[in-house]
Design an enzyme around this catalytic site. Structure first.
Site, mmCIF file in Angstrom:
data_model
loop_
_atom_site.group_PDB
_atom_site.id
_atom_site.type_symbol
_atom_site.label_atom_id
_atom_site.label_comp_id
_atom_site.label_asym_id
_atom_site.label_seq_id
_atom_site.Cartn_x
_atom_site.Cartn_y
_atom_site.Cartn_z
ATOM 1 C CB THR A 173 6.016 2.304 18.523
ATOM 2 O OG1 THR A 173 6.156 0.887 18.642
ATOM 3 C CG2 THR A 173 7.361 2.948 18.245
ATOM 4 N NE ARG A 174 4.892 10.755 23.307
ATOM 5 C CZ ARG A 174 3.948 11.327 24.043
ATOM 6 N NH1 ARG A 174 3.238 10.611 24.900
ATOM 7 N NH2 ARG A 174 3.695 12.627 23.922
ATOM 8 C CB ILE A 175 8.384 7.421 17.418
ATOM 9 C CG1 ILE A 175 9.004 8.368 16.398
ATOM 10 C CG2 ILE A 175 8.376 6.002 16.884
ATOM 11 C CD1 ILE A 175 9.268 9.752 16.909
ATOM 12 C CB ALA A 225 -0.005 5.490 15.348
ATOM 13 C CG ASP A 242 -8.195 1.902 3.576
ATOM 14 O OD1 ASP A 242 -8.977 1.052 3.098
ATOM 15 O OD2 ASP A 242 -6.964 1.728 3.632
ATOM 16 N N GLY A 254 -1.000 2.259 9.250
ATOM 17 C CA GLY A 254 -1.540 2.789 8.004
ATOM 18 C C GLY A 254 -3.042 2.987 8.042
ATOM 19 C CE LYS A 281 -3.987 -0.098 2.226
ATOM 20 N NZ LYS A 281 -5.077 -0.330 3.211
ATOM 21 C CE1 TYR A 310 -12.604 -9.004 7.224
ATOM 22 C CE2 TYR A 310 -11.812 -6.747 7.460
ATOM 23 C CZ TYR A 310 -11.798 -7.968 6.805
ATOM 24 O OH TYR A 310 -10.954 -8.148 5.735
#
Length: 282
Positions: free
Chosen positions: A164-166, A139, A112, A141, A75, A229
């Site tokens: 992963t905060r970044i 966070a 999306d 895609g 993607k 889903y």
């Protein structure tokens, strides 16, 4: 590659590109629409290894393909290979829908976010995004598409957390001041006062770890939706429903994101309804 003995300019062919691809429900989804509307056309799964992606994309228009859906792991990669990229695909940093134009150029889009909002509108028509903050867990895609669509829908604040905060910080840097990042350890606090709560991770999916975010702060009447889903009723949705939330499962996002591509490739705007849900789940 795929055998296309009946391919001609009069018989449009589309497909879904991924690696692996056997799990994809897109062939069943588009196949249902083709049969339902009596359209002469084909939609096929295309297993394409990353190192072959560019070569395959350039060959597809010459083989009668009018377009394709794109899934993991391609993607992001297709953006660099496309001739035209929509603003929303560029903003999200990924494409899921390709259109092969008559001049041979590849047009890349991301539907999306459209699918995410259309799913909510269908199953929670009284949802008003502007009434309060939205909280997004994850966070990756898919989360980026959700964030873009929620901000466009008018949420006044978008809270986001990620293990992963970044990655969450990167989304804030790109999407602006309305985005507020929470530490993963504070994910439960992020839900307080939220009007909309989204699980945009794969946690809770069959074969994946459960989503371990405390939901005590979820208020009755909050809209809770999950991008997962399989299963349709995740533990997140079950607990949210038990707390009085309005819940929307993730299947509709898959169904609605497919409609713009189908319309462009096959010339008919398809309908997302219970019959389609049953066909895809069969």
């Amino acid at each position: 590659m795929v055998d296309t003995p009946s391919a001609s300019r009069n018989v449009p062919i589309a497909g879904v590109i991924g690696w692996p691809i056997a799990h994809s429900r897109s062939p069943r989804l588009h196949g249902h629409w083709l049969q339902r509307y009596g359209i002469t056309g084909h939609y096929v799964p295309l297993p394409v290894m990353p190192e072959h992606l560019a070569e395959v994309l350039r060959a597809m228009p010459r083989m009668g393909f009018v377009g394709a859906n794109v899934t993991i792991p391609h993607k992001e990669s297709v953006l660099a290979l496309a001739d035209v990229v929509t603003d929303r695909a560029a903003l999200i940093g990924a494409a899921n829908t390709l259109i092969f134009r008559p001049d041979g150029k590849i047009h890349a889009d991301n539907t999306d976010g459209y699918g995410f909002i259309a799913n909510i509108r269908q199953h929670a028509p009284d949802w008003i995004p502007g009434l309060g903050p939205a909280a997004v867990i994850g966070a990756g895609g898919a989360a980026r598409a959700v964030v873009a669509s929620l901000l466009e829908s008018g949420v006044p604040e978008l809270r986001i957390t990620n293990r992963t905060r970044i990655r969450a910080e990167q989304i804030k840097a790109e999407f602006g001041a309305k985005v507020v990042v929470y530490d993963w350890a504070q994910a439960g606090n992020m839900l307080e006062g939220a009007v909309t709560v989204v699980n945009a991770t794969s946690m809770g999916m069959e074969g994946k770890p459960p989503l371990r975010v405390p939901l005590d702060a979820l208020a009755s009447g909050t809209l809770a939706t999950d991008l997962v889903y399989t299963p349709l009723m995740t533990s997140f949705l079950q607990e949210a429903q038990a707390r009085g939330c309005k819940i929307v499962d993730g299947l509709g996002m898959l169904l609605h994101q497919a409609t713009p591509g189908f319309e462009r490739w096959f010339g008919h705007r398809p309908e997302v309804d219970d019959e389609l849900r049953r066909a895809v789940l069969a």
